[in-house]
Each structure stands twice: as C-alpha cells, then as structure tokens.
Design a protein around this motif. Structure first.
Motif, PDB file in Angstrom:
ATOM      1  N   VAL A 289     -42.520 -23.195 -49.215  1.00 35.50           N
ATOM      2  CA  VAL A 289     -43.417 -22.064 -49.062  1.00 35.50           C
ATOM      3  C   VAL A 289     -43.872 -22.040 -47.607  1.00 35.50           C
ATOM      4  CG1 VAL A 289     -44.174 -22.059 -51.446  1.00 35.50           C
ATOM      5  CG2 VAL A 289     -45.425 -23.427 -49.790  1.00 35.50           C
ATOM      6  N   ARG A 290     -44.107 -20.864 -47.101  1.00 33.56           N
ATOM      7  CA  ARG A 290     -44.406 -20.701 -45.674  1.00 33.56           C
ATOM      8  C   ARG A 290     -45.865 -20.303 -45.478  1.00 33.56           C
ATOM      9  NH1 ARG A 290     -43.510 -15.915 -42.301  1.00 33.56           N
ATOM     10  NH2 ARG A 290     -43.332 -16.508 -40.100  1.00 33.56           N
ATOM     11  N   TYR A 291     -46.534 -21.053 -44.619  1.00 31.46           N
ATOM     12  CA  TYR A 291     -47.903 -20.726 -44.222  1.00 31.46           C
ATOM     13  C   TYR A 291     -47.886 -20.269 -42.774  1.00 31.46           C
ATOM     14  CZ  TYR A 291     -49.977 -22.925 -48.360  1.00 31.46           C
ATOM     15  OH  TYR A 291     -50.346 -23.237 -49.637  1.00 31.46           O
ATOM     16  N   THR A 292     -48.544 -19.160 -42.486  1.00 31.48           N
ATOM     17  CA  THR A 292     -48.545 -18.645 -41.126  1.00 31.48           C
ATOM     18  C   THR A 292     -49.796 -17.812 -40.865  1.00 31.48           C
ATOM     19  OG1 THR A 292     -47.255 -17.371 -39.509  1.00 31.48           O
ATOM     20  CG2 THR A 292     -47.283 -16.550 -41.759  1.00 31.48           C
ATOM     21  N   VAL A 293     -50.114 -17.583 -39.596  1.00 25.37           N
ATOM     22  CA  VAL A 293     -51.149 -16.614 -39.234  1.00 25.37           C
ATOM     23  C   VAL A 293     -50.481 -15.247 -39.293  1.00 25.37           C
ATOM     24  CG1 VAL A 293     -52.730 -15.809 -37.449  1.00 25.37           C
ATOM     25  CG2 VAL A 293     -52.325 -18.251 -37.744  1.00 25.37           C
ATOM     26  N   SER A 294     -50.996 -14.367 -40.139  1.00 22.97           N
ATOM     27  CA  SER A 294     -50.326 -13.077 -40.315  1.00 22.97           C
ATOM     28  C   SER A 294     -50.949 -12.009 -39.426  1.00 22.97           C
ATOM     29  CB  SER A 294     -50.357 -12.653 -41.782  1.00 22.97           C
ATOM     30  OG  SER A 294     -51.689 -12.511 -42.238  1.00 22.97           O
TER      31      SER A 294
END
Length: 310
Positions: A289-294
């Motif tokens: 799963v990918r966590y990022t600042v959107s």
C-alpha cells in the motif's frame, strides 16, 4: 466571507450536539449550519461549497473523523478555509492544528482572515483514503477499531474520563495481538522489519487521544513520518506506551522513525488499518500500500491564540 459550521451531532458519543447548542448562544456574527447524518456527509457538503466557488470559512464541529472528511472535501480549493472546534472524544486534530477556543476568536479571525497551506496524507490501496493526522497499521489500528465500537467509551465520556478507554484497550489488545512482518520501500530501498507491533504514518505529532507518537511531524513541511515499533516484548511495550505522551519513546532502539514524501508498506497478514482513528479495512497480504502527501488544504490561522502565546 461566509461562515459555515458543519456539525457532527454524534461526535463525542453525542455530546457534540449539546456542546454546539451552548456554543451557538455565544455567536455574534452571521453563519450557516449543516448537520451530518452519516459517514461521508461532511465531504459531500464541503464539495458543494467548493463548486460554488465563494470565499468560505468552514468550521468543523466534531472529532478527528469529521475534520478528516471536511479537509478531504476542501482539498485543493484556495477559496475554502478550514477551521475547527474540538468536540470529539480524541481530538488529536485540535492538538496538531490550532482549534478555535471560542466564538469570539472566530469573530477576531473574520476581521482579518489569514490561512496557511497544510499537507494532506493519502493511503492508496485500490481505494484512496485521505488523512489529516495519521494512518496506521497494526496494534494502534486494532485498538482504535475496538475503542470506537466500545460501549465503555460512551460511559467514560459521560464522566469526562474517555481517554482511559484507550489505555484500557492497549492493555487488553496487547495480551493477544499477533505481531507481523513489515516490508518498507522508500526511495528504491527496501527494509524488512520482524515482530512488528505497529507502523504509523503521521502528518502531525498526536494520535490516540494525546499521545505524542511523532514529535517531529509538521503539518506544512511536505513530508510524512513513519514510525515502526518492532522487536520489543509485551511488557516493555506497555512501559514504552507510558512515554508516548511526552514523545520520549523515540529514545528506545525498538522505535524506528523516518521521514519522506512516500512510503510503500507490505505485511504478511490481514492487519487492521486506520485513517485518523477510523477503521479503514485490513491490509492485503503481501500487496504494497502506498502512503504519500497528496493535495493541500488551507487552514485558518487563529490570530487570537498566537497573541495569547506571546
């Protein structure tokens, strides 16, 4: 500037509506109110104001979940400024951001409205889950799910002791929790952690009703912080939890923290997951799963609070 209060009447186990009625008696400026009726309502409501295109101050009157929904709806809209009145049970959002303490402080803001651009985290896993404060996998997520379903939480909130329920479920869940393996990919490098208790991605320092899990996190630096707790006995973990309220847990070798714009996490089991304390399903086995600042949103700068802190 138009002012809109979005009220979650069931926040704080129903106490938010009572708090709103008392708060409304102190308001001395024009405003609109909208009450949410179900999960996701706040996002839909804010998007309607976003489409209208008018300069609007939207104040969430509820808990962390309510503010997450509001911010998700306001993402990317410079004409919308988000503010908050803490009326939930955990209220970690109000600790990491500046919440308005009184109606008078809102009136002061409206005379000279200023705002700052803030980050919004995103969890991508087929679906997109946005978060303002944190998103976690493991022990913290399982505890959050159990706490939110607990009848004990409602009873303790009535006697202003709601924070105790989180600590109680820490002890109960700790006894039976099954640790997992975690693979973290960051900037092309992969790290494997064994015997993992939790992995939390933070946009601000607080979670779990005031625990300072990620002391270095800032809401406007374009970065997220990953905290991994692994390779620690149950007894020692219980002791470490006692230091999380001050942020001193970071000195333990079993607590690993790193910053970045993106993390990919994969686990070896179906593990509980949360966004801003609300249940967000379970992780797929061995699927990253990918966590990022959107995106970003604009948040009200409470000038009265700044003056009081001088």
């Amino acid at each position: 500037m138009k002012t809109v209060f979005i009220i979650n009447p069931v926040a704080g186990n129903g106490n938010a509506l009572k708090k709103w009625r008392r708060f409304a008696e102190t308001i001395r400026f024009p405003y609109e109110t909208v009450l949410t009726q179900r999960a996701g309502d706040a996002t839909s409501i804010v998007r309607s104001y976003k489409e209208a295109g008018n300069k609007t101050l939207i104040i969430g009157f509820g808990g962390d979940g309510t503010l997450r929904e509001i911010i998700a709806g306001a993402a990317g809209a410079e004409q919308l400024i988000v503010g908050a009145i803490a009326a939930g049970s955990g209220n970690d959002f109000g600790r990491g951001y500046q919440a308005f303490p009184t109606a008078e402080s809102i009136a002061d803001f409206l005379k000279h409205p200023t705002s700052k651009r803030e980050d919004l985290g995103e969890l991508q896993n087929g679906e997109i889950h946005r978060f303002a404060s944190s998103s976690g996998i493991g022990l913290d997520a399982e505890i959050s799910a159990l706490v939110n379903r607990s009848l004990l939480k409602s009873w303790l909130n009535k006697i202003n002791a709601g924070k105790l329920v989180y600590l109680l479920y820490v002890v109960l869940t700790l006894a039976r929790f099954k640790k997992f393996q975690l693979a973290v990919e960051q900037q092309g490098q992969k790290t494997i952690y064994e015997d993992v208790w939790l992995a939390t991605v933070s946009n601000q320092p607080y979670f779990g009703g005031g625990m300072k899990l990620s002391p270095a996190s800032k809401t406007d630096d374009g970065l997220l912080e990953l905290t991994v707790v692994h390779g620690i006995s149950r007894l020692k973990l219980l002791l470490v939890f006692g230091t999380v309220f001050t942020g001193s847990h970071t000195r333990f070798k079993e607590v690993h923290q790193t910053s970045g714009t993106e993390f990919k996490l994969a686990v070896d089991g179906a593990i509980f997951r949360h966004t801003d304390g609300d249940y967000a399903g379970k992780t797929p086995i061995q699927e990253a799963v990918r966590y990022t600042v959107s995106e970003h949103h604009w948040y009200a700068v409470n000038t009265r609070k700044k003056e009081e802190s001088k």
